[in-house]
Write an enzyme that holds these catalytic residues in place. Structure first.
Site, mmCIF file in Angstrom:
data_model
loop_
_atom_site.group_PDB
_atom_site.id
_atom_site.type_symbol
_atom_site.label_atom_id
_atom_site.label_comp_id
_atom_site.label_asym_id
_atom_site.label_seq_id
_atom_site.Cartn_x
_atom_site.Cartn_y
_atom_site.Cartn_z
ATOM 1 C CG ASP A 174 -2.015 1.002 1.194
ATOM 2 O OD1 ASP A 174 -2.325 1.526 0.102
ATOM 3 O OD2 ASP A 174 -2.592 1.281 2.261
ATOM 4 C CG HIS A 257 -4.875 3.573 -3.893
ATOM 5 N ND1 HIS A 257 -3.504 3.790 -3.828
ATOM 6 C CD2 HIS A 257 -5.214 3.005 -2.710
ATOM 7 C CE1 HIS A 257 -3.054 3.383 -2.645
ATOM 8 N NE2 HIS A 257 -4.075 2.898 -1.955
ATOM 9 C CG HIS A 260 -7.163 -1.502 -4.293
ATOM 10 N ND1 HIS A 260 -8.269 -0.825 -3.788
ATOM 11 C CD2 HIS A 260 -6.987 -2.581 -3.482
ATOM 12 C CE1 HIS A 260 -8.728 -1.464 -2.725
ATOM 13 N NE2 HIS A 260 -7.957 -2.527 -2.523
ATOM 14 C CG HIS A 274 -5.804 -1.723 0.567
ATOM 15 N ND1 HIS A 274 -6.784 -1.096 -0.181
ATOM 16 C CD2 HIS A 274 -4.806 -0.810 0.698
ATOM 17 C CE1 HIS A 274 -6.391 0.125 -0.488
ATOM 18 N NE2 HIS A 274 -5.196 0.328 0.031
#
Length: 380
Positions: A174, A257, A260, A274
């Site tokens: 992340d 992101h 993601h 995540h």
């Protein structure tokens, strides 16, 4: 026309260190007198003694409510109702990122203060003034934005050291996206989650997170495998939690992101963290922007050593899954997604091509460096 502003936002207080959980009552008492603690049964079994003793020392009552797997709209509404029923004036999200996000969202709805107490350095969510809301199945639903950050973020590095090492690895995945996305947002002069343009501070923090991880991540992973707290682990916890949190929120998100978020709609990825999905997004962003071959090579080598996925097959997909990849690409490029903070227009076709390219690219780099696929993904 109102002139654009630059801004940076942050939590009111950040506390980190070995044994920090034993002082939670001391810090919560400065922001409220009737805390509601949101924590699942597993985490509560680990921290209960320390929390109860610290709350007792601070003369705070203990009101605890359990939590499920995802921060869903229903979970948030239920917590907000519990705040009202108990007369709580501060909500404490204790455990993983979803419990923390649900606590933030519920605290905002109920009009009380909130604190983040992560027990692993697995995401940069704890410091932010936003929550990621999911469906019951774990698919990304929306971002919810709040007018301020948590009043307290407290993380005990001894708890981090005793958590599964995959949590720390996910947090590294992340956090690695932070600098890659912030520099793209800078080139695009894009607005950030903080509600304005970047500051030099936010960009510097994003870069610092990247540098600390490259210097300390492998040592920190070994520390967690041995369940000990070392200076390298302290630095990586700070990079994963504070620096990445400030860096993404005030530095800007971009393609990583957004990809993601789109990957959460693919059932094959539901068992992944995540950070694991974000790492695929970061590499796809590097391909999308035509990053230098050396940079892509370094990223693949480093993330392979860390234990993060950088091929589609490691996350349950395949370059031949045309329908699934098209669905991911379309979800990543919907109006309002952060992929539009890239300094050039991004279409679904470009995203599909970048994702398909990952497989051969990563495998050829690994072969050149004689790197095996991370052990944790061979059975995926």
């Amino acid at each position: 026309m109102v002139a654009p502003i630059s801004t940076v936002i942050s939590p009111s207080r950040y506390v980190q260190g070995k044994g920090a959980i034993s002082r939670i009552g001391e810090f919560i008492a400065t922001i409220g007198s009737r805390p509601l603690v949101v924590v699942d049964d597993v985490v509560w079994g680990i921290v209960r003694g320390s929390v109860e003793a610290s709350f007792g020392d601070a003369e705070l009552p203990i009101e605890r409510v359990g939590f499920g797997r995802f921060a869903t709209p229903d979970a948030v509404d239920s917590l907000a109702a519990t705040i009202k029923e108990t007369g709580s004036d501060v909500i404490v999200g204790l455990g993983g990122g979803s419990a923390i996000d649900a606590a933030k969202a519920a605290g905002h709805l109920a009009g009380v203060r909130w604190a983040s107490v992560p027990t692993a350095a697995s995401t940069d969510a704890p410091t932010s003034a936003l929550a990621v809301i999911y469906t019951d199945e774990g698919e990304f639903l929306e971002y919810r934005f709040f007018p301020h950050n948590p009043d307290l973020v407290l993380i005990d590095t001894e708890l981090v050291a005793n958590a599964p090492v995959q949590f720390l690895i996910a947090g590294i995945g992340d956090a690695l996206a932070t600098w890659v996305e912030a520099r793209a947002a800078r080139r695009a002069n894009a607005a950030t989650m903080a509600g304005g343009l970047q500051t030099e501070t936010s960009v510097a923090l994003a870069r610092l997170s990247w540098d600390i991880l490259h210097e300390n991540a492998l040592q920190a992973i070994e520390a967690v495998k041995s369940k000990v707290v070392t200076p390298a682990l302290e630095k990586v916890v700070e990079a994963n939690t504070l620096l990445s949190g400030l860096g993404f929120e005030s530095g800007g998100l971009a393609a990583a992101h957004a990809i993601h978020n789109a990957l959460t709609a693919a059932p094959q990825t539901h068992g992944l963290s995540h950070g694991q999905k974000v790492n695929i997004g970061t590499l796809a962003q590097l391909v999308l922007e035509g990053a230098a071959a050396e940079e892509i090579e370094d990223f693949v080598v480093f993330t392979t050593k860390v234990g993060l996925p950088n091929t589609l097959t490691e996350i349950g997909l395949s370059p031949t899954d045309v329908k699934d990849l098209r669905a991911v690409a379309e979800a990543a490029t919907v109006e309002g997604e952060t992929i539009h903070n890239m300094p050039f227009p991004v279409t679904p076709e470009l995203v599909v091509d970048a994702l398909v390219a990952l497989e051969g690219l990563s495998r050829s780099i690994r072969a050149e460096h004689d790197l095996a696929e991370p052990e944790s993904y061979r059975a995926h």
